[in-house]
Design an enzyme around this catalytic site. Structure first.
Site, PDB file in Angstrom:
ATOM      1  N   THR A 285      71.841   3.060  65.446  1.00 32.68           N
ATOM      2  CA  THR A 285      71.671   1.934  64.511  1.00 32.68           C
ATOM      3  C   THR A 285      72.812   0.944  64.643  1.00 32.68           C
ATOM      4  O   THR A 285      73.969   1.350  64.731  1.00 32.68           O
ATOM      5  CB  THR A 285      71.650   2.424  63.036  1.00 32.68           C
ATOM      6  OG1 THR A 285      70.494   3.210  62.827  1.00 32.68           O
ATOM      7  CG2 THR A 285      71.684   1.282  62.025  1.00 32.68           C
TER       8      THR A 285
ATOM      9  N   ARG B 238      58.098   7.102  57.663  1.00 34.95           N
ATOM     10  CA  ARG B 238      59.417   7.391  57.100  1.00 34.95           C
ATOM     11  C   ARG B 238      60.294   6.131  57.175  1.00 34.95           C
ATOM     12  O   ARG B 238      60.333   5.438  58.179  1.00 34.95           O
ATOM     13  CB  ARG B 238      60.067   8.537  57.878  1.00 34.95           C
ATOM     14  CG  ARG B 238      61.476   8.903  57.411  1.00 34.95           C
ATOM     15  CD  ARG B 238      62.552   8.167  58.169  1.00 34.95           C
ATOM     16  NE  ARG B 238      63.895   8.654  57.868  1.00 34.95           N
ATOM     17  CZ  ARG B 238      65.006   8.079  58.292  1.00 34.95           C
ATOM     18  NH1 ARG B 238      64.943   7.001  59.037  1.00 34.95           N
ATOM     19  NH2 ARG B 238      66.183   8.572  57.992  1.00 34.95           N
ATOM     20  N   VAL B 239      60.974   5.853  56.083  1.00 33.34           N
ATOM     21  CA  VAL B 239      61.902   4.719  56.050  1.00 33.34           C
ATOM     22  C   VAL B 239      63.284   5.265  55.734  1.00 33.34           C
ATOM     23  O   VAL B 239      63.441   6.089  54.834  1.00 33.34           O
ATOM     24  CB  VAL B 239      61.464   3.693  54.976  1.00 33.34           C
ATOM     25  CG1 VAL B 239      62.531   2.621  54.778  1.00 33.34           C
ATOM     26  CG2 VAL B 239      60.136   3.060  55.369  1.00 33.34           C
ATOM     27  N   GLY B 240      64.285   4.796  56.485  1.00 34.29           N
ATOM     28  CA  GLY B 240      65.648   5.261  56.249  1.00 34.29           C
ATOM     29  C   GLY B 240      66.420   4.329  55.327  1.00 34.29           C
ATOM     30  O   GLY B 240      65.837   3.537  54.579  1.00 34.29           O
ATOM     31  N   ASP B 241      67.720   4.417  55.415  1.00 31.18           N
ATOM     32  CA  ASP B 241      68.597   3.577  54.585  1.00 31.18           C
ATOM     33  C   ASP B 241      68.720   2.152  55.107  1.00 31.18           C
ATOM     34  O   ASP B 241      68.990   1.220  54.355  1.00 31.18           O
ATOM     35  CB  ASP B 241      69.997   4.202  54.534  1.00 31.18           C
ATOM     36  CG  ASP B 241      70.599   4.368  55.935  1.00 31.18           C
ATOM     37  OD1 ASP B 241      69.837   4.703  56.870  1.00 31.18           O
ATOM     38  OD2 ASP B 241      71.810   4.158  56.100  1.00 31.18           O
TER      39      ASP B 241
ATOM     40  N   THR C 242      75.567   4.077  58.893  1.00 27.72           N
ATOM     41  CA  THR C 242      74.774   4.637  59.979  1.00 27.72           C
ATOM     42  C   THR C 242      74.733   6.145  59.781  1.00 27.72           C
ATOM     43  O   THR C 242      75.557   6.709  59.073  1.00 27.72           O
ATOM     44  CB  THR C 242      75.374   4.248  61.349  1.00 27.72           C
ATOM     45  OG1 THR C 242      74.540   4.771  62.393  1.00 27.72           O
ATOM     46  CG2 THR C 242      76.773   4.776  61.524  1.00 27.72           C
ATOM     47  N   GLY C 243      73.759   6.780  60.397  1.00 28.34           N
ATOM     48  CA  GLY C 243      73.632   8.223  60.234  1.00 28.34           C
ATOM     49  C   GLY C 243      72.344   8.577  59.509  1.00 28.34           C
ATOM     50  O   GLY C 243      71.389   7.795  59.525  1.00 28.34           O
TER      51      GLY C 243
ATOM     52  N   GLY D 263      69.815   8.594  57.082  1.00 28.38           N
ATOM     53  CA  GLY D 263      69.530   7.655  56.006  1.00 28.38           C
ATOM     54  C   GLY D 263      69.266   8.305  54.662  1.00 28.38           C
ATOM     55  O   GLY D 263      69.639   7.758  53.624  1.00 28.38           O
TER      56      GLY D 263
HETATM   57  C1  SD4 Z   1      68.107   5.989  59.583  1.00 26.61           C
HETATM   58  N1  SD4 Z   1      70.394   5.349  59.293  1.00 26.61           N
HETATM   59  O1  SD4 Z   1      67.002   5.639  59.925  1.00 26.61           O
HETATM   60  C2  SD4 Z   1      69.289   5.310  60.200  1.00 26.61           C
HETATM   61  C3  SD4 Z   1      69.542   5.960  61.515  1.00 26.61           C
HETATM   62  C4  SD4 Z   1      70.929   5.877  61.956  1.00 26.61           C
HETATM   63  O2  SD4 Z   1      72.641   6.770  63.143  1.00 26.61           O
HETATM   64  O3  SD4 Z   1      71.731   5.110  61.557  1.00 26.61           O
HETATM   65  N2  SD4 Z   1      71.354   6.734  62.780  1.00 26.61           N
HETATM   66  O4  SD4 Z   1      68.306   6.905  58.791  1.00 26.61           O
END
Ligand code: SD4
Length: 338
Positions: free
Chosen positions: A198, A226-229, A249-250, A252
């Protein structure tokens, strides 16, 4: 005193007060923070991960010419969006478990205007669709078919985002992995390949105004829909022009639960250094569920209105790229677990 003279006097006093406030904040900063405690309106752009470097270069061109932070971040994150080799953003992003590349993105400016798209398909520049939601609609967020329809109706080109490389990897994944939601699918892929990244980018322009953007193809092999952050204002990105900006990032789901980026900005409002604010947010995730937190990665990145910046992550390995008039550098973020 004439009205004009009163106005000039008032403007000078207010500018002095603002600069004094920013100076005091900078003076209170910790010693090992990466920038000197100068207080200027020098433009700066920072973004997540090492590939943020190229994105920063594009953003910097806008800032250098005196452009707005929001224009800079949009321009910057379009670089990894268009890069088929980057498998976590835009074209070439890893698909969901059904083989569909679905994109999440959001953008926010100095006036708290914001726009977002989630589960967008077939359009490379999700960030520009988010920007258009912000500029052309009365809404903040469009999702799924509605987001794609809006993009196509507004001149965005329909493209196949699934590159042969990502398709091949997905087919391999299908062979081995159970076709069901997997809790820790966000961990490394075979061979140590990170399956998530991301780009989150925050910037300050020469007028001292802030802007931010975040764009991603999300967690690889997620459930469809699916929706992340990343497209959620306050979770994956937050900009408050009085205080600062933050992005994440990471995994979500972990970020959404604590409304992470908003939390980081609010902690800076209370006087914390950017790195300390990011650390507190990471600690909050860890405190909620320490066992789960040990298995996943989350990183926050923050830019204070003073120009100071910092980051912090759950795990080792989170890096971020910085560019201003003096330096261009990739830093390794400190982390909670070793
Ligand atoms: C998510 N935060 O879709 C994003 C993915 C991401 O490092 O940042 N990955 O959850």
């Amino acid at each position: 005193m004439s009205d004009r003279r009163k106005f000039v006097k008032f403007s000078l006093l207010s500018s002095a007060a603002i600069l004094a406030g920013r100076y005091l904040f900078a003076k209170a900063a910790t010693k090992d923070a990466p920038l000197p405690a100068t207080v200027t309106n020098d433009p700066i752009v920072i973004s997540t991960w090492d590939f943020g470097k190229d994105a920063n270069t594009a953003a910097w061109e806008v800032l250098r010419k005196g452009g707005r932070a929001v224009d800079a971040v949009e321009t910057g994150v379009k670089i990894p969006e268009a890069d088929p080799e980057n498998q976590t953003v835009g074209l070439g992003g890893r698909p969901d478990r059904d083989g569909r590349v679905t994109l999440d993105a959001c953008i926010m400016d100095e006036n708290s205007k914001c726009g977002s798209v989630a589960c967008l398909e077939h359009v490379v520049h999700a960030i520009s669709v988010a920007r258009m939601v912000m500029e052309k609609t009365p809404h903040v967020m469009l999702v799924g078919d509605g987001a794609t329809q809006f993009a196509l109706e507004n001149g965005f080109k329909k493209e196949n985002l699934l590159t042969p490389k990502s398709e091949q990897e997905w087919k391999e994944w299908l062979k081995k992995e159970k076709y069901e939601p997997q809790k820790n699918i966000e961990n490394m892929l075979p061979g140590g390949v990170r399956n998530h990244d991301t780009i989150g980018m925050v910037a300050m322009d020469k007028n001292g105004n802030l802007g931010g953007a975040c764009t991603t193809s999300g967690m690889a092999y997620k459930m469809h829909g699916r929706v992340g952050d990343s497209p959620i204002i306050g979770a994956g990105l937050y900009v408050d022009n009085e205080v600062g900006a933050a992005t994440s990032t990471g995994v979500g789901e972990e970020v959404i639960r604590i409304v992470g980026s908003h939390l980081v900005v609010e902690l800076m409002r209370q006087g914390l250094e950017p790195e300390e604010a990011c650390k507190k947010a990471v600690e909050r995730i860890a405190a909620r569920n320490p066992e789960q937190a040990k298995l996943v990665q989350v990183g926050f990145l923050a830019l204070h209105k003073s120009g100071r910046f910092g980051a912090y992550a759950l795990q080792k390995g989170f890096s971020y790229a910085v560019k201003n008039g003096k330096e261009e550098k990739v830093y390794d973020a400190k982390h909670l677990y070793s």
